[in-house]
Design a protein around this motif. Structure first.
Motif, PDB file in Angstrom:
ATOM      1  N   LEU A 125      75.157 -60.112  -6.556  1.00 33.29           N
ATOM      2  CA  LEU A 125      75.802 -58.828  -6.804  1.00 33.29           C
ATOM      3  C   LEU A 125      77.106 -59.081  -7.529  1.00 33.29           C
ATOM      4  CD1 LEU A 125      78.356 -58.682  -4.653  1.00 33.29           C
ATOM      5  CD2 LEU A 125      76.573 -58.018  -3.064  1.00 33.29           C
ATOM      6  N   TRP A 126      77.637 -58.013  -8.099  1.00 32.70           N
ATOM      7  CA  TRP A 126      78.943 -58.053  -8.760  1.00 32.70           C
ATOM      8  C   TRP A 126      79.923 -57.260  -7.918  1.00 32.70           C
ATOM      9  CZ3 TRP A 126      79.658 -61.243 -12.724  1.00 32.70           C
ATOM     10  CH2 TRP A 126      78.554 -61.626 -13.469  1.00 32.70           C
ATOM     11  N   VAL A 127      81.139 -57.779  -7.752  1.00 29.47           N
ATOM     12  CA  VAL A 127      82.185 -57.097  -6.993  1.00 29.47           C
ATOM     13  C   VAL A 127      83.514 -57.334  -7.708  1.00 29.47           C
ATOM     14  CG1 VAL A 127      82.517 -59.082  -5.434  1.00 29.47           C
ATOM     15  CG2 VAL A 127      83.235 -56.796  -4.695  1.00 29.47           C
ATOM     16  N   GLU A 147      81.027 -67.039 -10.094  1.00 32.80           N
ATOM     17  CA  GLU A 147      81.847 -66.942 -11.304  1.00 32.80           C
ATOM     18  C   GLU A 147      82.649 -65.652 -11.281  1.00 32.80           C
ATOM     19  OE1 GLU A 147      79.510 -66.456 -14.922  1.00 32.80           O
ATOM     20  OE2 GLU A 147      78.026 -65.278 -13.834  1.00 32.80           O
ATOM     21  N   THR A 148      83.709 -65.631 -12.068  1.00 33.67           N
ATOM     22  CA  THR A 148      84.519 -64.431 -12.267  1.00 33.67           C
ATOM     23  C   THR A 148      84.652 -64.215 -13.763  1.00 33.67           C
ATOM     24  OG1 THR A 148      85.741 -64.862 -10.230  1.00 33.67           O
ATOM     25  CG2 THR A 148      86.744 -63.333 -11.801  1.00 33.67           C
ATOM     26  N   ILE A 149      84.297 -62.999 -14.203  1.00 35.99           N
ATOM     27  CA  ILE A 149      84.338 -62.672 -15.632  1.00 35.99           C
ATOM     28  C   ILE A 149      85.014 -61.319 -15.823  1.00 35.99           C
ATOM     29  CG2 ILE A 149      82.235 -63.999 -16.120  1.00 35.99           C
ATOM     30  CD1 ILE A 149      80.762 -61.274 -16.343  1.00 35.99           C
ATOM     31  N   ASP A 150      85.376 -61.028 -17.060  1.00 41.55           N
ATOM     32  CA  ASP A 150      85.857 -59.693 -17.412  1.00 41.55           C
ATOM     33  C   ASP A 150      84.640 -58.828 -17.724  1.00 41.55           C
ATOM     34  OD1 ASP A 150      88.593 -60.227 -17.186  1.00 41.55           O
ATOM     35  OD2 ASP A 150      88.697 -61.011 -19.226  1.00 41.55           O
ATOM     36  N   THR A 157      87.521 -49.090 -18.801  1.00 43.19           N
ATOM     37  CA  THR A 157      88.494 -50.136 -18.506  1.00 43.19           C
ATOM     38  C   THR A 157      87.758 -51.462 -18.333  1.00 43.19           C
ATOM     39  OG1 THR A 157      88.392 -49.707 -16.131  1.00 43.19           O
ATOM     40  CG2 THR A 157      90.084 -48.508 -17.378  1.00 43.19           C
ATOM     41  N   VAL A 158      88.518 -52.534 -18.268  1.00 44.72           N
ATOM     42  CA  VAL A 158      87.943 -53.865 -18.052  1.00 44.72           C
ATOM     43  C   VAL A 158      88.597 -54.462 -16.817  1.00 44.72           C
ATOM     44  CG1 VAL A 158      87.702 -56.191 -19.030  1.00 44.72           C
ATOM     45  CG2 VAL A 158      87.483 -54.183 -20.515  1.00 44.72           C
ATOM     46  N   SER A 159      87.779 -55.077 -15.967  1.00 47.77           N
ATOM     47  CA  SER A 159      88.284 -55.684 -14.735  1.00 47.77           C
ATOM     48  C   SER A 159      87.664 -57.047 -14.511  1.00 47.77           C
ATOM     49  CB  SER A 159      87.935 -54.810 -13.523  1.00 47.77           C
ATOM     50  OG  SER A 159      88.527 -53.554 -13.611  1.00 47.77           O
ATOM     51  N   LYS A 160      88.406 -57.896 -13.838  1.00 50.95           N
ATOM     52  CA  LYS A 160      87.849 -59.171 -13.386  1.00 50.95           C
ATOM     53  C   LYS A 160      86.826 -58.854 -12.305  1.00 50.95           C
ATOM     54  CE  LYS A 160      90.965 -62.490 -15.014  1.00 50.95           C
ATOM     55  NZ  LYS A 160      90.290 -62.748 -16.265  1.00 50.95           N
ATOM     56  N   THR A 161      85.631 -59.406 -12.480  1.00 48.49           N
ATOM     57  CA  THR A 161      84.517 -59.112 -11.598  1.00 48.49           C
ATOM     58  C   THR A 161      83.844 -60.416 -11.196  1.00 48.49           C
ATOM     59  OG1 THR A 161      84.236 -57.033 -12.807  1.00 48.49           O
ATOM     60  CG2 THR A 161      82.434 -57.704 -11.370  1.00 48.49           C
ATOM     61  N   CYS A 162      83.553 -60.532  -9.915  1.00 43.17           N
ATOM     62  CA  CYS A 162      82.982 -61.760  -9.365  1.00 43.17           C
ATOM     63  C   CYS A 162      81.482 -61.591  -9.127  1.00 43.17           C
ATOM     64  CB  CYS A 162      83.631 -62.097  -8.027  1.00 43.17           C
ATOM     65  SG  CYS A 162      85.421 -62.225  -8.063  1.00 43.17           S
ATOM     66  N   ARG A 163      80.736 -62.636  -9.495  1.00 44.66           N
ATOM     67  CA  ARG A 163      79.307 -62.666  -9.158  1.00 44.66           C
ATOM     68  C   ARG A 163      79.170 -63.465  -7.859  1.00 44.66           C
ATOM     69  NH1 ARG A 163      74.296 -63.173 -12.579  1.00 44.66           N
ATOM     70  NH2 ARG A 163      75.692 -63.635 -14.318  1.00 44.66           N
ATOM     71  N   TYR A 164      78.682 -62.769  -6.810  1.00 47.59           N
ATOM     72  CA  TYR A 164      78.387 -63.438  -5.549  1.00 47.59           C
ATOM     73  C   TYR A 164      76.891 -63.711  -5.498  1.00 47.59           C
ATOM     74  CZ  TYR A 164      82.914 -63.354  -3.330  1.00 47.59           C
ATOM     75  OH  TYR A 164      84.217 -63.623  -3.010  1.00 47.59           O
ATOM     76  N   THR A 165      76.532 -64.898  -5.010  1.00 45.40           N
ATOM     77  CA  THR A 165      75.130 -65.307  -4.989  1.00 45.40           C
ATOM     78  C   THR A 165      74.719 -65.748  -3.586  1.00 45.40           C
ATOM     79  OG1 THR A 165      75.680 -67.591  -5.584  1.00 45.40           O
ATOM     80  CG2 THR A 165      75.203 -66.076  -7.398  1.00 45.40           C
ATOM     81  N   TRP A 166      73.446 -65.579  -3.325  1.00 48.05           N
ATOM     82  CA  TRP A 166      72.779 -66.074  -2.124  1.00 48.05           C
ATOM     83  C   TRP A 166      71.564 -66.846  -2.614  1.00 48.05           C
ATOM     84  CZ3 TRP A 166      75.557 -61.739  -2.400  1.00 48.05           C
ATOM     85  CH2 TRP A 166      76.422 -61.429  -1.355  1.00 48.05           C
ATOM     86  N   ASP A 167      71.500 -68.119  -2.293  1.00 42.72           N
ATOM     87  CA  ASP A 167      70.406 -68.965  -2.783  1.00 42.72           C
ATOM     88  C   ASP A 167      69.102 -68.790  -2.018  1.00 42.72           C
ATOM     89  OD1 ASP A 167      71.857 -70.088  -4.854  1.00 42.72           O
ATOM     90  OD2 ASP A 167      72.604 -71.720  -3.607  1.00 42.72           O
ATOM     91  N   ASP A 168      69.172 -68.227  -0.820  1.00 42.50           N
ATOM     92  CA  ASP A 168      67.967 -68.030  -0.012  1.00 42.50           C
ATOM     93  C   ASP A 168      68.180 -66.860   0.936  1.00 42.50           C
ATOM     94  OD1 ASP A 168      65.704 -68.147   1.562  1.00 42.50           O
ATOM     95  OD2 ASP A 168      66.054 -70.183   2.288  1.00 42.50           O
ATOM     96  N   VAL A 169      67.587 -65.712   0.592  1.00 35.85           N
ATOM     97  CA  VAL A 169      67.802 -64.510   1.409  1.00 35.85           C
ATOM     98  C   VAL A 169      67.257 -64.650   2.825  1.00 35.85           C
ATOM     99  CG1 VAL A 169      67.954 -62.933  -0.558  1.00 35.85           C
ATOM    100  CG2 VAL A 169      65.734 -63.345   0.533  1.00 35.85           C
ATOM    101  N   SER A 170      66.358 -65.581   3.042  1.00 32.34           N
ATOM    102  CA  SER A 170      65.805 -65.731   4.389  1.00 32.34           C
ATOM    103  C   SER A 170      66.882 -66.134   5.405  1.00 32.34           C
ATOM    104  CB  SER A 170      64.657 -66.747   4.405  1.00 32.34           C
ATOM    105  OG  SER A 170      65.134 -68.051   4.149  1.00 32.34           O
ATOM    106  N   LYS A 171      67.979 -66.704   4.943  1.00 29.11           N
ATOM    107  CA  LYS A 171      69.082 -67.070   5.844  1.00 29.11           C
ATOM    108  C   LYS A 171      69.774 -65.831   6.416  1.00 29.11           C
ATOM    109  CE  LYS A 171      70.007 -71.457   3.588  1.00 29.11           C
ATOM    110  NZ  LYS A 171      70.966 -72.243   2.788  1.00 29.11           N
ATOM    111  N   LEU A 172      69.565 -64.666   5.774  1.00 31.58           N
ATOM    112  CA  LEU A 172      70.153 -63.413   6.266  1.00 31.58           C
ATOM    113  C   LEU A 172      69.246 -62.722   7.289  1.00 31.58           C
ATOM    114  CD1 LEU A 172      71.479 -62.087   2.880  1.00 31.58           C
ATOM    115  CD2 LEU A 172      72.886 -62.622   4.863  1.00 31.58           C
ATOM    116  N   LEU A 173      68.019 -63.186   7.400  1.00 33.12           N
ATOM    117  CA  LEU A 173      67.044 -62.497   8.255  1.00 33.12           C
ATOM    118  C   LEU A 173      67.122 -62.943   9.715  1.00 33.12           C
ATOM    119  CD1 LEU A 173      64.018 -62.602   5.815  1.00 33.12           C
ATOM    120  CD2 LEU A 173      65.782 -60.863   6.046  1.00 33.12           C
TER     121      LEU A 173
END
Length: 173
Positions: A125-127, A147-150, A157-173
């Protein structure tokens, strides 16, 4: 008791309202005041109308509901990126349900849907970088800032935005 269910066309107005209110609450100082004060509600209404009028095949929207009131929602797009997996495009909880566990329930349900229906078991997701509270939540849920990008926002407008990742969604289950 909170119930989770798939969103339907008739929910688009309530989703748009919750979405606009969430942006007003959390994105002041990130998005322009003019946009938040004058345009966000109509913009979100148009966005959700279009998303439910002609849903993408890979779109999954889950609602958390209490007594027929939407407490939150999560919208995912499955298999959008070969590297990062499925996209959590929108994840919002109504202010009076924050810190109640509703968000965690929704997030886990979206992870379950991704695990069951996606070829790739990763998600992202992006936040906004400035949205520190959300970033803390995502890190507690096992996300990593990749990563963080504009990025250009809906209001131009333009904002610094972070990509958050989860390599294996099963860890959330």
């Amino acid at each position: 008791m909170i119930k989770l269910r798939p969103a339907q066309y008739s929910d688009y107005t309530a989703i748009a309202k919750l979405h606009a209110n969430s942006w007003r609450q959390h994105y002041r100082g990130i998005l322009s005041d003019n946009y938040l004060d004058n345009d966000v509600e109509e913009d979100r209404l148009n966005t959700w109308y279009e998303r439910f009028k002609s849903p993408a095949e890979n779109q999954v929207v889950t609602i958390a509901e209490l007594d027929e009131t939407i407490a939150g929602f999560c919208c995912a797009f499955l298999n959008v990126d070969p590297v990062f997996g499925s996209l959590i495009d929108n994840f919002h909880v109504a202010m009076n349900f924050q810190r109640s566990g509703v968000g965690k329930m929704l997030f886990k349900e979206s992870a379950r849907m991704i695990h069951e229906k996606s070829d790739n078991k990763k998600m992202f997701l992006w936040v906004f970088e400035a949205n520190k509270n959300a970033r803390v939540v995502y890190e507690r849920l096992g996300g990593t800032c990749f990563e963080t990008i504009d990025k250009e926002n809906e209001d131009g407008t333009v904002s610094k935005t972070c990509r958050y990742t989860w390599d294996d969604v099963s860890k959330l289950l």
